[in-house]
Design a protein around this motif. Structure first.
Motif, PDB file in Angstrom:
ATOM      1  N   GLY A 115       4.173   8.984   8.219  1.00 22.54           N
ATOM      2  CA  GLY A 115       3.512   7.844   7.962  1.00 22.54           C
ATOM      3  C   GLY A 115       2.232   7.858   7.067  1.00 22.54           C
ATOM      4  N   ILE A 116       1.221   7.387   7.279  1.00 18.44           N
ATOM      5  CA  ILE A 116      -0.074   7.336   6.519  1.00 18.44           C
ATOM      6  C   ILE A 116      -0.615   8.431   7.167  1.00 18.44           C
ATOM      7  CG2 ILE A 116      -1.962   6.063   5.896  1.00 18.44           C
ATOM      8  CD1 ILE A 116       0.404   4.766   5.187  1.00 18.44           C
ATOM      9  N   ILE A 117      -0.577   9.701   6.363  1.00 18.88           N
ATOM     10  CA  ILE A 117      -1.360  10.698   6.997  1.00 18.88           C
ATOM     11  C   ILE A 117      -2.133  11.395   5.849  1.00 18.88           C
ATOM     12  CG2 ILE A 117       0.761  11.347   8.283  1.00 18.88           C
ATOM     13  CD1 ILE A 117       2.012  13.010   6.154  1.00 18.88           C
ATOM     14  N   ASN A 118      -2.763  12.303   6.196  1.00 17.46           N
ATOM     15  CA  ASN A 118      -3.541  13.080   5.200  1.00 17.46           C
ATOM     16  C   ASN A 118      -2.882  14.400   4.621  1.00 17.46           C
ATOM     17  OD1 ASN A 118      -6.290  11.684   5.656  1.00 17.46           O
ATOM     18  ND2 ASN A 118      -6.277  12.833   7.577  1.00 17.46           N
ATOM     19  N   GLU A 119      -3.498  14.929   3.595  1.00 17.93           N
ATOM     20  CA  GLU A 119      -2.895  16.018   3.164  1.00 17.93           C
ATOM     21  C   GLU A 119      -2.302  17.291   4.100  1.00 17.93           C
ATOM     22  OE1 GLU A 119      -3.410  19.266  -0.627  1.00 17.93           O
ATOM     23  OE2 GLU A 119      -4.885  17.677  -0.391  1.00 17.93           O
ATOM     24  N   ASP A 120      -3.021  17.467   5.226  1.00 21.69           N
ATOM     25  CA  ASP A 120      -2.822  18.516   6.030  1.00 21.69           C
ATOM     26  C   ASP A 120      -1.813  18.189   7.091  1.00 21.69           C
ATOM     27  OD1 ASP A 120      -4.313  16.805   7.540  1.00 21.69           O
ATOM     28  OD2 ASP A 120      -5.679  18.294   8.286  1.00 21.69           O
ATOM     29  N   GLY A 121      -1.308  16.686   6.975  1.00 23.36           N
ATOM     30  CA  GLY A 121      -0.469  16.134   7.770  1.00 23.36           C
ATOM     31  C   GLY A 121      -0.921  15.395   9.107  1.00 23.36           C
ATOM     32  N   SER A 122      -2.517  15.497   9.047  1.00 30.52           N
ATOM     33  CA  SER A 122      -2.974  14.688  10.366  1.00 30.52           C
ATOM     34  C   SER A 122      -2.829  13.355  10.073  1.00 30.52           C
ATOM     35  CB  SER A 122      -4.482  15.175  10.445  1.00 30.52           C
ATOM     36  OG  SER A 122      -5.198  15.069   9.171  1.00 30.52           O
ATOM     37  N   LEU A 123      -3.010  12.458  11.017  1.00 35.83           N
ATOM     38  CA  LEU A 123      -2.748  11.128  10.805  1.00 35.83           C
ATOM     39  C   LEU A 123      -4.140  10.366  10.386  1.00 35.83           C
ATOM     40  CD1 LEU A 123      -0.824  10.127  14.182  1.00 35.83           C
ATOM     41  CD2 LEU A 123      -0.155  10.720  12.039  1.00 35.83           C
ATOM     42  N   ASN A 124      -3.581   9.257   9.417  1.00 37.85           N
ATOM     43  CA  ASN A 124      -4.914   8.598   8.754  1.00 37.85           C
ATOM     44  C   ASN A 124      -4.765   7.450   8.953  1.00 37.85           C
ATOM     45  OD1 ASN A 124      -7.247   8.766   7.152  1.00 37.85           O
ATOM     46  ND2 ASN A 124      -6.136   8.541   5.240  1.00 37.85           N
ATOM     47  N   VAL A 125      -4.118   6.861   9.949  1.00 40.44           N
ATOM     48  CA  VAL A 125      -3.957   5.263  10.117  1.00 40.44           C
ATOM     49  C   VAL A 125      -5.202   4.538  10.241  1.00 40.44           C
ATOM     50  CG1 VAL A 125      -2.862   3.769  11.776  1.00 40.44           C
ATOM     51  CG2 VAL A 125      -1.686   5.732  11.289  1.00 40.44           C
ATOM     52  N   ASP A 126      -6.408   4.977  10.905  1.00 37.17           N
ATOM     53  CA  ASP A 126      -7.459   4.298  10.946  1.00 37.17           C
ATOM     54  C   ASP A 126      -8.182   3.896   9.587  1.00 37.17           C
ATOM     55  OD1 ASP A 126      -7.324   4.247  13.846  1.00 37.17           O
ATOM     56  OD2 ASP A 126      -8.651   5.996  14.177  1.00 37.17           O
ATOM     57  N   ALA A 127      -8.156   4.901   8.821  1.00 38.47           N
ATOM     58  CA  ALA A 127      -8.572   5.017   7.389  1.00 38.47           C
ATOM     59  C   ALA A 127      -7.942   3.793   6.675  1.00 38.47           C
ATOM     60  CB  ALA A 127      -8.939   6.320   6.712  1.00 38.47           C
ATOM     61  N   ALA A 128      -6.800   3.705   6.927  1.00 37.40           N
ATOM     62  CA  ALA A 128      -5.778   2.765   5.999  1.00 37.40           C
ATOM     63  C   ALA A 128      -5.813   1.553   6.541  1.00 37.40           C
ATOM     64  CB  ALA A 128      -4.408   3.552   5.750  1.00 37.40           C
ATOM     65  N   ALA A 129      -6.207   1.162   7.704  1.00 40.43           N
ATOM     66  CA  ALA A 129      -5.953   0.127   8.340  1.00 40.43           C
ATOM     67  C   ALA A 129      -7.070  -0.949   8.350  1.00 40.43           C
ATOM     68  CB  ALA A 129      -5.822   0.405   9.943  1.00 40.43           C
ATOM     69  N   GLY A 130      -7.837  -0.907   7.103  1.00 39.33           N
ATOM     70  CA  GLY A 130      -9.143  -1.743   6.904  1.00 39.33           C
ATOM     71  C   GLY A 130      -8.361  -3.116   6.725  1.00 39.33           C
ATOM     72  N   GLY A 131      -9.392  -4.181   6.211  1.00 40.23           N
ATOM     73  CA  GLY A 131      -9.067  -5.446   5.914  1.00 40.23           C
ATOM     74  C   GLY A 131      -8.190  -5.576   4.653  1.00 40.23           C
ATOM     75  N   ASP A 132      -8.236  -4.448   3.800  1.00 46.13           N
ATOM     76  CA  ASP A 132      -7.540  -4.410   2.377  1.00 46.13           C
ATOM     77  C   ASP A 132      -5.923  -4.166   2.673  1.00 46.13           C
ATOM     78  OD1 ASP A 132      -9.830  -5.681   1.224  1.00 46.13           O
ATOM     79  OD2 ASP A 132     -10.499  -3.420   0.561  1.00 46.13           O
ATOM     80  N   PHE A 133      -5.825  -3.682   3.778  1.00 47.51           N
ATOM     81  CA  PHE A 133      -4.336  -2.876   4.058  1.00 47.51           C
ATOM     82  C   PHE A 133      -3.267  -4.233   3.998  1.00 47.51           C
ATOM     83  CE2 PHE A 133      -0.588  -1.243   6.073  1.00 47.51           C
ATOM     84  CZ  PHE A 133      -0.591  -0.277   5.515  1.00 47.51           C
ATOM     85  N   GLU A 134      -2.364  -4.066   3.267  1.00 48.41           N
ATOM     86  CA  GLU A 134      -1.520  -5.127   3.164  1.00 48.41           C
ATOM     87  C   GLU A 134      -0.067  -4.826   4.306  1.00 48.41           C
ATOM     88  OE1 GLU A 134       1.537  -7.895   0.303  1.00 48.41           O
ATOM     89  OE2 GLU A 134       0.617  -6.028  -0.439  1.00 48.41           O
ATOM     90  N   PRO A 135       0.065  -5.259   5.211  1.00 47.35           N
ATOM     91  CA  PRO A 135       0.986  -5.189   6.244  1.00 47.35           C
ATOM     92  C   PRO A 135       2.372  -4.987   5.517  1.00 47.35           C
ATOM     93  CG  PRO A 135       0.468  -7.132   6.852  1.00 47.35           C
ATOM     94  CD  PRO A 135      -0.462  -6.559   5.693  1.00 47.35           C
ATOM     95  N   ALA A 136       3.396  -4.311   6.157  1.00 48.36           N
ATOM     96  CA  ALA A 136       4.757  -4.772   5.986  1.00 48.36           C
ATOM     97  C   ALA A 136       5.223  -5.829   6.552  1.00 48.36           C
ATOM     98  CB  ALA A 136       5.579  -3.204   6.477  1.00 48.36           C
ATOM     99  N   THR A 137       6.437  -6.195   6.081  1.00 49.43           N
ATOM    100  CA  THR A 137       7.036  -7.524   6.473  1.00 49.43           C
ATOM    101  C   THR A 137       8.400  -7.450   6.741  1.00 49.43           C
ATOM    102  OG1 THR A 137       5.083  -8.905   5.702  1.00 49.43           O
ATOM    103  CG2 THR A 137       7.167  -9.954   6.288  1.00 49.43           C
ATOM    104  N   VAL A 138       9.060  -7.691   8.071  1.00 49.01           N
ATOM    105  CA  VAL A 138      10.264  -7.630   8.278  1.00 49.01           C
ATOM    106  C   VAL A 138      10.750  -9.332   8.206  1.00 49.01           C
ATOM    107  CG1 VAL A 138      12.166  -7.092   9.701  1.00 49.01           C
ATOM    108  CG2 VAL A 138      10.224  -5.665   9.656  1.00 49.01           C
ATOM    109  N   ASN A 139      11.562  -9.517   7.409  1.00 47.19           N
ATOM    110  CA  ASN A 139      11.828 -10.890   7.091  1.00 47.19           C
ATOM    111  C   ASN A 139      13.000 -11.311   8.048  1.00 47.19           C
ATOM    112  OD1 ASN A 139      12.201 -13.473   6.406  1.00 47.19           O
ATOM    113  ND2 ASN A 139      11.902 -13.245   4.269  1.00 47.19           N
ATOM    114  N   LEU A 140      12.977 -11.911   9.010  1.00 46.76           N
ATOM    115  CA  LEU A 140      14.097 -12.406   9.852  1.00 46.76           C
ATOM    116  C   LEU A 140      14.364 -13.751   9.518  1.00 46.76           C
ATOM    117  CD1 LEU A 140      12.329 -10.949  13.011  1.00 46.76           C
ATOM    118  CD2 LEU A 140      13.862  -9.912  11.564  1.00 46.76           C
ATOM    119  N   THR A 141      14.093 -14.659   8.526  1.00 47.71           N
ATOM    120  CA  THR A 141      14.285 -15.716   8.228  1.00 47.71           C
ATOM    121  C   THR A 141      15.796 -16.172   8.147  1.00 47.71           C
ATOM    122  OG1 THR A 141      12.053 -16.376   7.383  1.00 47.71           O
ATOM    123  CG2 THR A 141      13.899 -17.856   6.933  1.00 47.71           C
ATOM    124  N   SER A 142      16.594 -15.361   7.316  1.00 48.19           N
ATOM    125  CA  SER A 142      17.929 -15.433   7.213  1.00 48.19           C
ATOM    126  C   SER A 142      18.722 -15.294   8.252  1.00 48.19           C
ATOM    127  CB  SER A 142      18.424 -14.780   5.818  1.00 48.19           C
ATOM    128  OG  SER A 142      18.053 -13.409   6.053  1.00 48.19           O
TER     129      SER A 142
END
Length: 700
Positions: free
Chosen positions: A141-168
């Motif tokens: 996932g979004i992890i540090n070099e040592d493998g620890s999770l880094n989600v909080d640091a990457a979850a700021g206002g500038d983080f563009e989320p992934a999108t699953v498009n179900l429209t079709s």
């Protein structure tokens, strides 16, 4: 971040030797549509292994370079090994079979043609390490070099989320007609995420983190609601409009005042205008309703009338349903679109549109009309002619409904006769009676106006509810509810909990491994059932270190000290194969046996103690070395005492084995004492020596 610790039962020692590469190199052909059920498993026979996988799609496999797939295995490939997601490899790599629709798995642009737009989640990576037989660690996932999770640091206002498009896919779930009228677009947004698993001895820790999760649905029906509200407001103010219409109370009062003024000497008067401007009220209500999204009381469901978009904070709803404090404290295998959450979404939309909350459509419209009706303007105009037509000037009465009613804070209506005074002709006998008559009109208008305004205020809420409720019912029953129940199944903190042997065997690293996935998304579960897994971590390790883990499990004499020799060869010089007549066969007399070294003077030396003479590879060309005739050949590998080995051959006779040409091991079957064996070995040694000497003489 959520962690679960468990202490599983111990495992028996196993012999595992199969190595795993750091990343698979298999590439799926472009536009290849696959639908077979492929699990994200990594076959291994190691005692300790780890597997991190950033993106996996069950049914496609996607064990490809660039999918952030890292694996490790103790001994052969301990790591740490890492792999990053490579969108340049994945984009356009595979198509996904989704019922009647086939889509590219990855699209490089938001709202592009594809099932999944990764946004900043495209930076995810995986790490795997297996430093010992009792310890393995994996993360993804979004992890540090040592493998620890880094989600909080990457979850700021500038983080563009992934999108699953179900429209079709909507047509397969709600039908084409509902897509045209009710729901035309649907997406799931996924924030930063990651998972980490570790097994350290008997302790197992599984962590996950998901920063955000949202659902958005676009509805043409919702986008048209402002038109419905406009019509409701227009109808709601009709009681006021009726007052100024033909035969209306205000129209009647105004006509009476005009007649009074017209009866003055030398004055002619007629009504030039009488109006109530409710258009401004409708415009104001519409503008305010479109300015900001509606919402339920908690703000977890929003409805934007300007775009028709329904926004759902899935994270907030699943937290509330699970009774936890945050999204990273959910129990294993939490189903996001559970019955409770689906009901909360439906209730949230209902509340946002027709509920009593302060930010609902009904409440906002009611408040806007209630406040706005008092600001509606009422204008009265008269044309006055005096002195035989010499004087012509307009006279007016203007104000708001609140002013005519004397509402607190409202300005009093204005009677304007300034046009007459501007002519410079003394008209005191005309203007004063005119002013008095119009002043009385202002007072009299309040009498019929008050009940009419009360009717508007009291009727707007039920009127809006009556207009919007059928829309809500159709939207929820025919589109939103079936969409939520059939379009996807989302699981957070997915963990294996096998209850059968078959389920255990299907685990990522085998029956005794442990897995945690940050998020799993099954698209069209009842039709295509395509499972998108994001941020997976799996580990396998022994509960306790095994001292015999590196020993050859095929050694029959597990209790003999020499049986643990790395070469897995019995050092017993009395091995039946060592005395077999075949010891003098063609292999024993190989050309190398006649080598000058083979006839070395030491070949008959009684003190020769070469360990090779007792090696299980006695059939090797070196087995004819002159050391093979050494009378002390039964001294054993490593110089062990001959008598000790001889005794071992008597007590543990079934462990005395030597490799055959076919690679199998055979028992000597001997249970005799060591003296006959020593004698036989000595005789054979003398015979071999004689043959060698004879050959030397012949060659000489």
């Amino acid at each position: 971040m959520n962690a679960q610790n468990s202490r599983p039962p111990g495992r028996a020692r196993r012999a595992r030797r199969l190595a795993i590469g750091t990343a698979a190199t298999l590439l799926v052909a472009p536009a290849l549509a696959l639908s077979s059920a492929l699990a994200d498993d990594v076959p291994t026979t190691a005692d300790s292994a780890a597997h991190g996988h950033g993106l996996f799609v069950e049914g496609l496999g996607l064990d490809v370079a660039g999918s952030a797939r890292a694996v490790s295995e103790v001994g052969t490939n301990p790591g740490p090994n890492t792999d990053r997601l490579n969108l340049s490899v994945l984009e356009g790599l595979v198509d996904v079979d989704l019922g009647t629709v086939e889509l590219p798995l990855i699209t490089p642009t938001a709202n592009g043609n594809g099932l999944l737009y990764l946004g900043d989640l495209g930076t995810l990576s995986s790490r795997a390490a297996s430093p010992s037989t009792t310890n393995s660690v994996a993360s993804s996932g979004i992890i540090n070099e040592d493998g620890s999770l880094n989600v909080d640091a990457a979850a700021g206002g500038d983080f563009e989320p992934a999108t699953v498009n179900l429209t079709s896919l909507l047509g397969q779930v709600i039908g084409a007609d509902a897509v045209d009228r009710l729901i035309s677009q649907a997406q799931i947004q996924i924030g930063a995420l990651g998972a980490r698993a570790e097994k350290d001895g008997a302790d197992v820790t599984r962590d996950y983190a998901v920063a955000d999760l949202r659902l958005s649905v676009d509805s043409p029906l919702v986008a048209a609601l402002t038109d419905d509200v406009d019509a409701v407001v227009d109808d709601a103010v009709e009681p006021v409009l009726g007052l100024v219409g033909p035969g209306g109370a205000i129209e009647t009062l105004t006509t009476g005042v005009v007649d009074t003024v017209d009866s003055l000497p030398l004055v002619d008067a007629e009504l030039s205008g009488l109006s109530v401007d409710t258009a401004a009220l409708s415009t104001s209500v519409r503008r305010e309703l479109l300015a900001e999204p509606l919402s339920n009381a908690e703000g977890s469901v929003t409805v934007d009338l300007a775009s028709g978009r329904i926004g759902v904070d899935l994270a907030a709803l699943v937290i509330d349903a699970a009774g936890v404090d945050d999204l990273n404290s959910l129990p294993p295998n939490t189903e996001v679109l559970s019955g409770a959450v689906v009901n909360a979404i439906l209730d949230g939309v209902t509340e946002a549109l027709v509920g009593p909350g302060p930010n609902s459509l009904v409440t906002k419209t009611t408040n806007l009309v209630t406040d706005g009706i008092y600001d509606v303007g009422l204008d009265i105009g008269l044309d006055v002619t005096a002195v035989g037509g010499v004087v012509q000037a307009p006279v007016s009465v203007t104000g708001t409904l609140g002013g005519f009613l004397g509402s607190e804070g409202a300005a009093e209506p204005t009677v304007d006769t300034s046009g007459l005074a501007a002519l410079g002709i003394p008209l005191g006998d005309i203007t004063q009676p005119l002013t008095d008559a119009l002043g009385g009109l202002v007072t009299d208008i309040g009498t019929p106006l008050e009940p009419a305004v009360d009717e508007v205020v009291g009727g707007i809420q039920p009127a809006v509810t009556a207009a919007v409720q059928p829309v809500v019912t159709e939207l929820l029953d025919d589109a939103l509810e079936p969409l939520l129940e059939r379009i996807a199944r989302i699981t957070i903190n997915e963990q294996d909990q096998p209850t059968t042997t078959a389920q255990a065997a299907a685990l990522d690293l085998g029956p005794e491994s442990y897995t945690v996935r940050a998020l799993s998304l099954r698209v069209l579960p009842d039709i295509a059932d395509v499972d998108i897994e994001l941020g997976s971590a799996s580990v396998l390790a022994l509960d306790e270190a095994d001292a015999d883990a590196d020993a050859d499990a095929a050694d029959a004499d597990a209790t003999d000290a020499d049986a643990t020799d790395a070469d897995a060869t019995d050092a017993d010089a009395t091995d039946a194969d060592a005395t077999d007549a075949d010891a003098t066969d063609a292999d024993a007399t190989d050309a190398d046996a006649t080598d000058a070294d083979a006839t070395d003077a030491d070949a008959t030396d009684a003190d020769a103690t070469d360990a090779d003479a007792t090696d299980a590879d006695a059939t090797d060309a070196d087995a004819t070395d002159a050391d093979a005739t050494d009378a002390d050949a039964d001294s054993g590998v490593g110089g062990e005492d001959a008598n000790a080995d001889a005794d071992a051959s008597g007590v543990e006779s079934n462990s005395a084995t030597a490799p055959y040409g076919d690679g199998t091991l055979a028992s000597t079957g001997s249970s005799s004492s060591v003296l006959p064996a020593i004698a036989a070995l000595a005789l054979i040694g003398l015979g071999i020596g004689a043959v060698v000497v004879a050959r030397r003489r012949t060659d000489g």
